[in-house]
Design a protein around this motif. Structure first.
Motif, PDB file in Angstrom:
ATOM      1  N   ASP A   1       0.854  -1.177   0.000  1.00  0.00           N
ATOM      2  CA  ASP A   1       0.000   0.000   0.000  1.00  0.00           C
ATOM      3  C   ASP A   1       0.899   1.238   0.000  1.00  0.00           C
ATOM      4  OD1 ASP A   1      -1.735   2.072   0.440  1.00  0.00           O
ATOM      5  OD2 ASP A   1      -2.582   1.270   2.299  1.00  0.00           O
ATOM      6  N   PRO A   2       0.809   2.099  -1.017  1.00  0.00           N
ATOM      7  CA  PRO A   2       1.657   3.300  -1.030  1.00  0.00           C
ATOM      8  C   PRO A   2       1.497   4.186   0.209  1.00  0.00           C
ATOM      9  CG  PRO A   2       0.690   2.953  -3.191  1.00  0.00           C
ATOM     10  CD  PRO A   2       0.031   1.971  -2.261  1.00  0.00           C
TER      11      PRO A   2
ATOM     12  N   LEU B   1       6.229   4.301  -3.659  1.00  0.00           N
ATOM     13  CA  LEU B   1       5.664   3.259  -4.521  1.00  0.00           C
ATOM     14  C   LEU B   1       4.582   3.806  -5.440  1.00  0.00           C
ATOM     15  CD1 LEU B   1       5.602   0.201  -5.186  1.00  0.00           C
ATOM     16  CD2 LEU B   1       3.879  -0.045  -3.376  1.00  0.00           C
ATOM     17  N   SER B   2       3.903   4.860  -5.024  1.00  0.00           N
ATOM     18  CA  SER B   2       2.829   5.426  -5.847  1.00  0.00           C
ATOM     19  C   SER B   2       3.330   5.842  -7.227  1.00  0.00           C
ATOM     20  CB  SER B   2       2.194   6.624  -5.143  1.00  0.00           C
ATOM     21  OG  SER B   2       3.161   7.622  -4.880  1.00  0.00           O
ATOM     22  N   GLY B   3       4.615   6.217  -7.314  1.00  0.00           N
ATOM     23  CA  GLY B   3       5.172   6.606  -8.604  1.00  0.00           C
ATOM     24  C   GLY B   3       5.326   5.460  -9.579  1.00  0.00           C
TER      25      GLY B   3
ATOM     26  N   VAL C   1      -0.028 -10.112   2.252  1.00  0.00           N
ATOM     27  CA  VAL C   1       0.141  -8.820   1.583  1.00  0.00           C
ATOM     28  C   VAL C   1      -0.994  -7.871   1.953  1.00  0.00           C
ATOM     29  CG1 VAL C   1       0.309  -7.642  -0.644  1.00  0.00           C
ATOM     30  CG2 VAL C   1       1.352  -9.902  -0.348  1.00  0.00           C
ATOM     31  N   ASP C   2      -0.606  -6.644   2.282  1.00  0.00           N
ATOM     32  CA  ASP C   2      -1.566  -5.566   2.509  1.00  0.00           C
ATOM     33  C   ASP C   2      -1.519  -4.608   1.330  1.00  0.00           C
ATOM     34  OD1 ASP C   2      -3.434  -3.974   3.871  1.00  0.00           O
ATOM     35  OD2 ASP C   2      -1.848  -2.718   4.731  1.00  0.00           O
ATOM     36  N   VAL C   3      -2.688  -4.151   0.885  1.00  0.00           N
ATOM     37  CA  VAL C   3      -2.777  -3.231  -0.256  1.00  0.00           C
ATOM     38  C   VAL C   3      -3.697  -2.065   0.085  1.00  0.00           C
ATOM     39  CG1 VAL C   3      -2.329  -4.980  -2.022  1.00  0.00           C
ATOM     40  CG2 VAL C   3      -4.684  -4.558  -1.261  1.00  0.00           C
ATOM     41  N   GLY C   4      -3.670  -1.055  -0.759  1.00  0.00           N
ATOM     42  CA  GLY C   4      -4.548   0.090  -0.583  1.00  0.00           C
ATOM     43  C   GLY C   4      -5.947  -0.196  -1.098  1.00  0.00           C
TER      44      GLY C   4
ATOM     45  N   GLY D   1      -6.573   0.280  -8.936  1.00  0.00           N
ATOM     46  CA  GLY D   1      -5.585   0.805  -9.852  1.00  0.00           C
ATOM     47  C   GLY D   1      -4.568  -0.222 -10.318  1.00  0.00           C
ATOM     48  N   ALA D   2      -3.567   0.269 -11.062  1.00  0.00           N
ATOM     49  CA  ALA D   2      -2.579  -0.612 -11.684  1.00  0.00           C
ATOM     50  C   ALA D   2      -1.710  -1.327 -10.659  1.00  0.00           C
ATOM     51  CB  ALA D   2      -1.707   0.197 -12.645  1.00  0.00           C
ATOM     52  N   ILE D   3      -1.393  -0.672  -9.535  1.00  0.00           N
ATOM     53  CA  ILE D   3      -0.591  -1.340  -8.500  1.00  0.00           C
ATOM     54  C   ILE D   3      -1.340  -2.540  -7.961  1.00  0.00           C
ATOM     55  CG2 ILE D   3       0.255  -1.120  -6.127  1.00  0.00           C
ATOM     56  CD1 ILE D   3       1.232   1.662  -6.796  1.00  0.00           C
TER      57      ILE D   3
END
Length: 333
Positions: free
Chosen positions: A41-42, A103-105, A151-154, A158-160
Motif C-alpha cells: 500500500d503506497p 511506490l505510488s510513482g 500482503v496488505d494493499v490500498g 488501480g494498476a498497482i
C-alpha cells in the motif's frame, strides 16, 4: 515450488485490512508458521504498524539500497532489474518487507506496460515489470524459507493493485457492516474476473517466457466481517441489516453462485467476525504490539485482560481456518 501469497483486498477503505494482516502475521508466527508480511500500500500503514517513527525515518531517508519494496523494484523504471530485498526480522518466524510512499510513482510504469504485454515482440520488460511484485515476494519468501506470504494493499482498483492481485494465489476480503462495503463487494467480483482473464491472455501471448510468471489465480478464500460494536457477544441490531446481506452478495458477486439466506456466523465462507476491541486498540498502538500480546503492565487488567485472551483465541481460530482453506505447508498445532 512457489509460496502461497494471500492478499487482503477490498476497494472500500476502513475495513481493517492492515490490522488483519498485522495480527494474523503475528499469530501465525506464534504458531510456528514462517511468515513474510509485505506492505504494498503506497500509504505504508502496515509499515507504520510494524516500525517506530525513528525506524521509519531511518528507513526512508538513508541510502540503504533495498530496504523497502519500492527500492527492490525501482531499477525496472530505468534499465536495471529487480534486486533482492532486505527483510526485517520481527520475531523468530515473522519477517517484514516494508512499504514506501514512493511506490505510488510506480503506478504509471505499470499502466504503461500493461498494453505493451499484448504486443508481438519485446515481452521481457513488460512482463518483468508486471510480475515484479510476485518476483520480489517469492524472492523474499525463499530467502527465509517462508511457509506463507501475507500482503496488505490500498483500497483502490488501480494498476498497482492489479499487479498485486496477479501475484496472489489467494484473496481474502475484509468487510464492514455497511452499505459501502456491500457496494465495494459488488465491484470486486467483476474486477477480479477481468484481471484474471486479462492476465491469462497475456501469458498465452508469451508462450515461451524467459522467467517464471505468476498464474494470477486470485482464488477467493472467504470474507471476514469486523469492526462491529458488540453487546453480549452479538452485533448491535443496527448492523444486522447489512451483516445478513453479506453471504448472499459474496456468492453472487465473487463466486457467481446463487444467493443464500444465511447469517455470517452460519456461513462456511465467513472466516471470522472480528469483534470491535474498543480501548484495546489504542492501547496496543501505544505499546506497538498486537492486542493479544498486551500484558497487565501495559494496562490490560480486569475485563481488558479477558478481552486479550479472547482476541488470542479468535485470531488463532481464524489462522487455522485460513490454513485449512489455503493449505500452506506448515501444519498448525
Amino acid at each position: 515450488m512457489t509460496i502461497p501469497v494471500i492478499t487482503f483486498f477490498n476497494n472500500k477503505g476502513g475495513v481493517g485490512k492492515t490490522s488483519l494482516v498485522y495480527h494474523l502475521a503475528y499469530i501465525l508466527a506464534e504458531m510456528r508458521v514462517r511468515v513474510v508480511a509485505i506492505d504494498l500500500d503506497p500509504q505504508a500503514n502496515l509499515t507504520a504498524a510494524f516500525l517506530s517513527e525513528e525506524e521509519l525515518e531511518s528507513l526512508w531517508e538513508t541510502p540503504e539500497p533495498v530496504s523497502t519494496i519500492f527500492r527492490a523494484i525501482a531499477p525496472l523504471s530505468a534499465i536495471g532489474d529487480l534486486r533482492e530485498p532486505d527483510l526485517r526480522r520481527i520475531s523468530q518466524d515473522l519477517y517484514f518487507l516494508p512499504g514506501d510512499v514512493s511506490l505510488s510513482g510506480f503506478e504509471e510504469t505499470l499502466s504503461e506496460v500493461w498494453p505493451a504485454s499484448m504486443g508481438d515482440s519485446n515481452h521481457y520488460r513488460p512482463f518483468r515489470i508486471l510480475s515484479s511484485f510476485w518476483q520480489i515476494a517469492q524472492m523474499a519468501g525463499k530467502k527465509v524459507e517462508a511457509d506463507l506470504i501475507l500482503v496488505d494493499v490500498g483500497p483502490n482498483l488501480g494498476a498497482i493493485n492489479r499487479s498485486v492481485l496477479i501475484a496472489s494465489s489467494h484473496v481474502i476480503i475484509p468487510l464492514g457492516a455497511d452499505l459501502f462495503s456491500l457496494q465495494g463487494l459488488k465491484n470486486l467480483g467483476p474486477t477480479l474476473r477481468t484481471w484474471r482473464t486479462a492476465w491469462k491472455k497475456r501469458i498465452d501471448n508469451w508462450p515461451n517466457p524467459e522467467f517464471d510468471l505468476p498464474k494470477g489465480e486470485m482464488q477467493p478464500v472467504g470474507y471476514i466481517c469486523q469492526q462491529h460494536s458488540v453487546r453480549l457477544n452479538r452485533p448491535v441490531k443496527a448492523y444486522d441489516k447489512w451483516i445478513n446481506r453479506i453471504p448472499g452478495v459474496y456468492r453472487e458477486a465473487i463466486l457467481q453462485q446463487e444467493t443464500v439466506d444465511l447469517r455470517p456466523e452460519e456461513d462456511p465462507l465467513c472466516l471470522a467476525t472480528i469483534k470491535h476491541y474498543r480501548s484495546l486498540v489504542p492501547m496496543a498502538q501505544e505499546y506497538r504490539k498486537p492486542i493479544f500480546f498486551l500484558t497487565p503492565a501495559d494496562g490490560a487488567i480486569g475485563s481488558h485482560a479477558n478481552a486479550v485472551k479472547e482476541a488470542y483465541l479468535d485470531f488463532q481460530v481464524l489462522a487455522k481456518k485460513i490454513q485449512a482453506a489455503v493449505g500452506f505447508s506448515n501444519v498448525l498445532k
